[in-house]
Design an enzyme around this catalytic site. Structure first.
Site, PDB file in Angstrom:
ATOM      1  N   ASP A 102      19.695   2.172   6.072  1.00  0.00           N
ATOM      2  CA  ASP A 102      18.270   2.655   5.658  1.00  0.00           C
ATOM      3  C   ASP A 102      18.291   2.729   4.194  1.00  0.00           C
ATOM      4  O   ASP A 102      19.400   3.077   3.581  1.00  0.00           O
ATOM      5  CB  ASP A 102      17.757   4.000   6.116  1.00  0.00           C
ATOM      6  CG  ASP A 102      17.696   4.025   7.604  1.00  0.00           C
ATOM      7  OD1 ASP A 102      17.564   2.953   8.187  1.00  0.00           O
ATOM      8  OD2 ASP A 102      18.059   5.262   8.022  1.00  0.00           O
TER       9      ASP A 102
HETATM   10  N1  URA Z   1      21.360   5.486  11.159  1.00  0.00           N
HETATM   11  C1  URA Z   1      20.310   5.820  10.369  1.00  0.00           C
HETATM   12  O1  URA Z   1      19.464   6.930  10.859  1.00  0.00           O
HETATM   13  N2  URA Z   1      20.334   5.138   9.144  1.00  0.00           N
HETATM   14  C2  URA Z   1      21.338   4.186   8.892  1.00  0.00           C
HETATM   15  O2  URA Z   1      20.925   3.973   7.695  1.00  0.00           O
HETATM   16  C3  URA Z   1      22.224   3.756   9.772  1.00  0.00           C
HETATM   17  C4  URA Z   1      22.246   4.408  10.899  1.00  0.00           C
END
Ligand code: URA
Length: 232
Positions: A102
């Site tokens: 993310d």
């Molecule tokens: N899980 C999440 O919530 N965010 C990420 O970036 C990777 C795994």
């Protein structure tokens, strides 16, 4: 392949420029000066430019310590893509992220131009665990370990059994998941009533984020590193 093609795969130079250098006698193939840009060479041939041996790499694999704020893409309308962090010497390889983090997540992200590698790494049936460090707004409890291990029911899917490790400070935890669904770690924590304040990926399979790699920096993976990414 042609000699000039071989060299442009190794170096960030234009075909025109390299043709001139070949013509000027600055290139050798297996120890002999070669002035023919179209000469046929193999990947295993030893090619030098100005006495420096070139390493023929069609594919490259980079470890990035991703900072928050960058999107796991090669372009985006609103935010800088992680490929903006690729140093100019690797620019001509055309790498892209193998998997995603993310925008606000930091840590281990692999970049490559090897589509097969990227596909294998992100395939959900590979069962490669990814390890995250998370800081939460509320403490995890022992019972939460079982909730993760049981395979958690989320709105649109049931997560495979995951591992929760609580550190001495129960608002700081390590979580290992086998898939990588959208916002998965954040959603699993939210399901147990905790919000993730900070998230960082520290490991993919047996491949650990190099602790000396600064945020926003990349390093080349070795063949051994690449194998590690596929073994738990
Ligand atoms: N899980 C999440 O919530 N965010 C990420 O970036 C990777 C795994």
């Amino acid at each position: 392949m042609r000699l000039d093609k071989y060299i442009t795969t190794c170096l960030d130079v234009s075909r025109k420029e390299i043709k001139r250098q070949i013509k000027d006698g600055r290139v050798t193939v297996n120890g002999e000066i070669c002035t023919d840009s179209g000469a046929n060479v193999a990947e295993t041939d030893a090619v030098t430019l100005d006495g420096e041996r070139l390493l023929y790499n069609k594919y490259i694999y980079l470890m990035l310590n991703k900072p928050a704020g960058y999107v796991s893409a090669v372009r985006d309308r609103n935010y800088p893509p992680v490929t903006d962090l690729v140093p100019p010497e690797y620019a001509h390889y055309g790498v892209y992220p193998a998997g995603r983090l993310d925008r606000m997540t930091e840590g281990l992200l692999l970049l490559t131009n090897d589509g097969d590698f990227a596909h294998r790494l992100t395939s959900p049936n590979k069962n490669v665990y990814k390890r995250y460090f998370a800081r939460l707004d509320a403490p995890m409890e022992e019972s939460d370990i079982d909730a993760f291990a049981a395979g958690m029911e989320l709105k649109d899917f049931t997560a495979k059994p995951a591992r929760l490790e609580i550190t001495d400070d129960p608002t700081e935890v390590y979580i290992e998941i086998a898939e990588g669904k959208f916002h998965q770690v954040r959603r699993m924590c939210a399901r147990l009533g905790k919000n993730v304040l900070y998230l960082k990926r520290v490991k993919i399979g047996a491949l650990t984020l190099d602790p000396s790699l600064e945020l926003g920096h990349v390093k080349m993976l070795t063949e051994q590193d690449i194998k590690k990414a596929f073994s738990n």
